[in-house]
Write an enzyme that holds these catalytic residues in place. Structure first.
Site, mmCIF file in Angstrom:
data_model
loop_
_atom_site.group_PDB
_atom_site.id
_atom_site.type_symbol
_atom_site.label_atom_id
_atom_site.label_comp_id
_atom_site.label_asym_id
_atom_site.label_seq_id
_atom_site.Cartn_x
_atom_site.Cartn_y
_atom_site.Cartn_z
ATOM 1 N N SER A 95 0.810 -1.222 0.000
ATOM 2 C CA SER A 95 0.000 0.000 0.000
ATOM 3 C C SER A 95 0.840 1.267 0.000
ATOM 4 O O SER A 95 0.637 2.161 -0.836
ATOM 5 C CB SER A 95 -0.940 0.001 1.206
ATOM 6 O OG SER A 95 -0.208 -0.047 2.426
ATOM 7 N N ASP A 96 1.805 1.375 0.944
ATOM 8 C CA ASP A 96 2.544 2.639 1.017
ATOM 9 C C ASP A 96 3.559 2.770 -0.122
ATOM 10 O O ASP A 96 3.851 3.886 -0.565
ATOM 11 C CB ASP A 96 3.205 2.837 2.383
ATOM 12 C CG ASP A 96 4.087 1.687 2.809
ATOM 13 O OD1 ASP A 96 4.094 0.657 2.119
ATOM 14 O OD2 ASP A 96 4.771 1.808 3.840
ATOM 15 N N CYS A 97 4.100 1.644 -0.620
ATOM 16 C CA CYS A 97 4.970 1.721 -1.794
ATOM 17 C C CYS A 97 4.197 2.216 -3.000
ATOM 18 O O CYS A 97 4.699 3.006 -3.814
ATOM 19 C CB CYS A 97 5.588 0.351 -2.093
ATOM 20 S SG CYS A 97 6.706 -0.232 -0.808
#
Length: 760
Positions: A482-484
């Site tokens: 998700s954060d990548c």
């Protein structure tokens, strides 16, 4: 001399979805390097060895040497040193910033990413040695040069008491000591080899702490496969769990992806009770590792024995009762006809799942622990299989050579660090000056996006959508994060605002829509975002955590840093594409912000799970609030965050937080109240974004002065303590962070200076 190969895949057993962009692996060439270069390598190794008691993280000087030789040199301005209380001029900031970006640009690979370390955990490398020893491939896959560097790494990270830690900065543990000792023995070291009898000291530590019956479960599995421990001493991991009805909350397919892909091959190996060939060396290890004769060990008692040095998450009482039932009743039944037919069906199901995951990750698997376990399972099924050969071909992707020797990466952080690095450079407002660097990085990010979902009926195989996502490492890895994805989305959106003549053509809108579609799919009812997949079961499942070593391993849970990245990315996306799924995006942002505000601690901080720890989480949270709330300067949450950070500033102007903050859940300064430049940068970024400079710029100026004065002669920043962590109890290296975040801070501070000058 060793040489780092970039974006190459000559082995016929390798496959790639993007021509191996982002792949990095080391090869040894006996003819490479000048005498001067070889001497410099040896100096770097000796320097690390001399200082290893103070600095456990390597300085990646080997990759710096090579990249700087391959890249055109940029003019390096003369460094600046500021006296205490001396004014921080625009010239001082700009000069330091350009020196830092010059250094960062000089070690960029030709495919656009920044090669760097992603190791740190000391239980990652030995299983590779064990697996290759069992298969008989240790000398075929690991050259003498490989083996020399692996042994160097193990010796370099032995603690003064003779043991090895769970990670390179940790106290000695049974799992670290036992498997590293075994690895040395399998690599040909004698029981009394090593400088000052280092191997003997390792064995002494093991025996003084009760012998390897106290090794945690992850170590028990590998020792059982090797034949220096009995499967009866392992708590059951029956493959029949994969045959349970899928509606049950305890079905393994509903657990955290990282864990289920560990226990999938473990269940296969356990179900077969596989043991490698018993050699004289194995028999010798049985005598070396225990405080009593091997034949007299009570294996039933050993099932739940764990050394106190390793025990981080004790077993829940119902867990031990369940395991006792499986061990004493279920297992004997399942191994008798006709129930043994069920065991055979379960083994086939587990292997089917393993092959599916291998194929969809191009045999990288989700991480290195899972990769070696899956490789072992493939060899046990068929030593001559194509699957096993494809696994062997991917081993070089995980091996990384540092000043401290050859280590095993978790998977690689190519995409993550590229996305953050690009944002840091863009924040400097020096895009024209570094257009070449940015253009290559932009190309890398575009080539690294996942373009298709997993093959076939992926939901049936417990997989989630991944089309449009970015991974932590490369496109071949295939596991969405998700954060990548959010940080990569932010980066490509920022690139779309820059002339394509400078940084290349912007990414197509449809690919951005795919990224947003993936991101939206991960929000939970709390408003927070998970890492890989939506949460699929209940929190009480965590009571059955079998690892002893870690916490939060069975359930996908929400994280403030993932939520923050997503909220920032969607806010930026909405500015560029205001009509695309507008209501859903606005609702998602609103829920995400509410989650962030509700998870703030009473002292004003946020807990960060993937960086150390309260500094990391607080920076992310403030970034999200500042990006999305028009009145964030008046926000009580932001005000409290500033008070928290200011209360932790050290006398030299910096911040320094120990990894112990993560496990103890209490902010803990580094030993000796030292500052860490990465954590200092996180705190400064948060304070700048929170508007602290308009209230009182002095704390920010003190921190910026520390960064400027800490810069090294070549524009780099010094190696300090590790700043990454996972599962609360194990640190992990991100060597590029010491370059990325000071650049980011200096760029933001330069903008702040310009705004302040304009208003005066």
């Amino acid at each position: 001399m060793w040489k780092l190969k970039i974006a190459e895949g000559k082995d016929p057993w390798l496959e790639s979805v993007n021509h191996f962009i982002g792949r990095q692996h080391w090869e040894f060439d006996p003819e490479a390097g000048t005498p001067e270069e070889r001497a410099e390598v040896e100096r770097a190794r000796e320097e690390f060895k001399r200082n290893r008691s103070k600095t456990r993280q390597s300085a990646d000087l080997l990759v710096k040497m090579q990249m700087r030789k391959e890249n055109p040199s940029l003019r390096m301005p003369q460094g600046i040193r500021l006296k205490e209380e001396e004014e921080i001029t625009e010239e001082a900031v700009s000069t330091t910033l350009k020196r830092a970006i010059n250094c960062f640009s000089s070690i960029q690979a030709h495919d656009g990413h920044w090669p760097s370390d992603n190791a740190g955990a000391l239980f990652l490398l030995p299983p590779l040695v064990i697996a290759l020893y069992i298969s008989g491939d240790i000398d075929r896959i690991l050259s003498p040069e490989h083996q020399t560097e692996i042994k160097r790494y193990i010796y370099n990270h032995q603690n003064e008491d003779g043991g090895w830690g769970l990670h390179i900065e940790g106290h000695s543990t049974m799992v670290g000591s036992a498997i590293n000792y075994i690895a040395l023995r399998l690599l040909g070291e004698g029981p009394d080899d090593g400088k000052d009898n280092a191997v003997a000291k390792g064995r002494e530590w093991i025996l003084d702490h009760g012998g390897v019956t106290g090794i945690p479960s992850w170590g028990k599995y590998w020792l059982a496969v090797l034949g220096v421990y009995e499967w009866d001493g392992c708590n059951p991991t029956p493959p029949e769990l994969w045959l349970l009805p899928k509606f049950l909350p305890m079905h393994p397919g509903k657990t955290l992806s990282y864990s289920r892909l560990v226990y999938m091959p473990v269940s296969y190996l356990y179900g077969k009770r596989f043991v490698g060939r018993i050699t004289q060396l194995i028999l010798s290890l049985r005598n070396e590792l225990y405080t009593q004769p091997y034949c007299q060990i009570n294996w039933n008692r050993a099932r739940n024995t764990c050394a106190k040095e390793d025990l981080f998450y004790p077993h829940f009482v119902m867990q031990d009762i369940l395991w006792g039932f499986l061990h004493h009743i279920a297992e004997p039944i399942l191994n008798c006809w006709p129930f043994s037919k069920l065991r055979q069906k379960a083994l086939k199901t587990a292997m089917k799942n393993i092959h599916y995951e291998d194929i969809n990750s191009r045999y990288c698997c989700i991480g290195c622990v899972e990769k070696i376990l899956s490789m072992m399972a493939c060899w046990v099924e068929d030593p001559n299989s194509a699957a096993y050969k494809k696994h062997l071909a991917r081993i070089p992707d995980f091996l990384w050579l540092g000043d401290d020797g050859m280590k095993f990466k978790v998977i690689g952080c190519q995409t993550w660090e590229a996305a953050l690095g690009m944002q840091a450079i863009i924040a400097s407002d020096l895009t024209q000056e570094y257009a070449s660097t940015l253009q290559k990085a932009h190309h890398f990010l575009k080539a690294s996006q996942i373009r298709e979902n997993p093959t076939g009926n992926f939901e049936e195989m417990y997989r989630h959508i991944c089309k449009g996502a970015w991974t932590f490492s490369t496109a071949d890895h295939g596991w969405q994060v998700s954060d990548c994805t959010a940080e990569s989305l932010k980066a490509v959106l920022l690139f779309s605002q820059i002339s394509p003549n400078l940084v290349g053509e912007k990414i197509e809108a449809e690919r951005l829509y795919d990224a947003v579609n993936f991101i939206l799919s991960l929000q939970n009812e709390t408003g927070g975002f998970t890492v890989w997949e939506p949460r699929r079961t209940f929190r009480w499942i965590e009571k059955f955590n079998p690892t002893e070593l870690f916490e939060d391993v069975l359930l996908e849970r929400e994280f403030v840093e993932c939520t923050s990245s997503v909220v920032q990315a969607l806010t930026l996306f909405k500015e560029h594409y205001p009509t695309h799924r507008r209501k859903e995006i606005e609702y998602c942002i609103s829920k995400g912000l509410r989650y962030i505000e509700e998870t703030q601690n009473p002292d004003g901080s946020w807990y960060g799970y993937w960086g150390i720890c309260y500094t990391y989480g607080t920076w992310f949270a403030v970034e999200a609030l500042a990006s999305c709330k028009k009145d964030y300067h008046n926000s009580m949450a932001v005000h409290k965050a500033c008070e928290f950070l200011l209360s932790k500033q050290l006398p030299d102007g910096g911040w320094g937080e120990s990894f112990l903050s993560c496990s103890n859940e209490v902010y803990t300064n580094l030993e000796g109240n030292k500052s860490n430049l990465v954590q200092t940068s996180w705190a400064l970024l948060a304070l700048i974004r929170a508007g602290q400079g308009d209230v009182d710029p002095t704390p920010i100026e003190r921190g910026v002065r520390l960064l400027i004065n800490s810069q090294m002669e070549d524009g780099d920043f010094p190696v300090q303590e590790i700043t990454g962590v996972f599962w609360k109890n194990c640190t992990i290296e991100f060597s590029a962070c010491r370059r990325i975040f000071p650049i980011w801070v200096l760029g933001e501070y330069r903008r702040f200076q310009a705004r302040r000058s304009a208003t005066l």
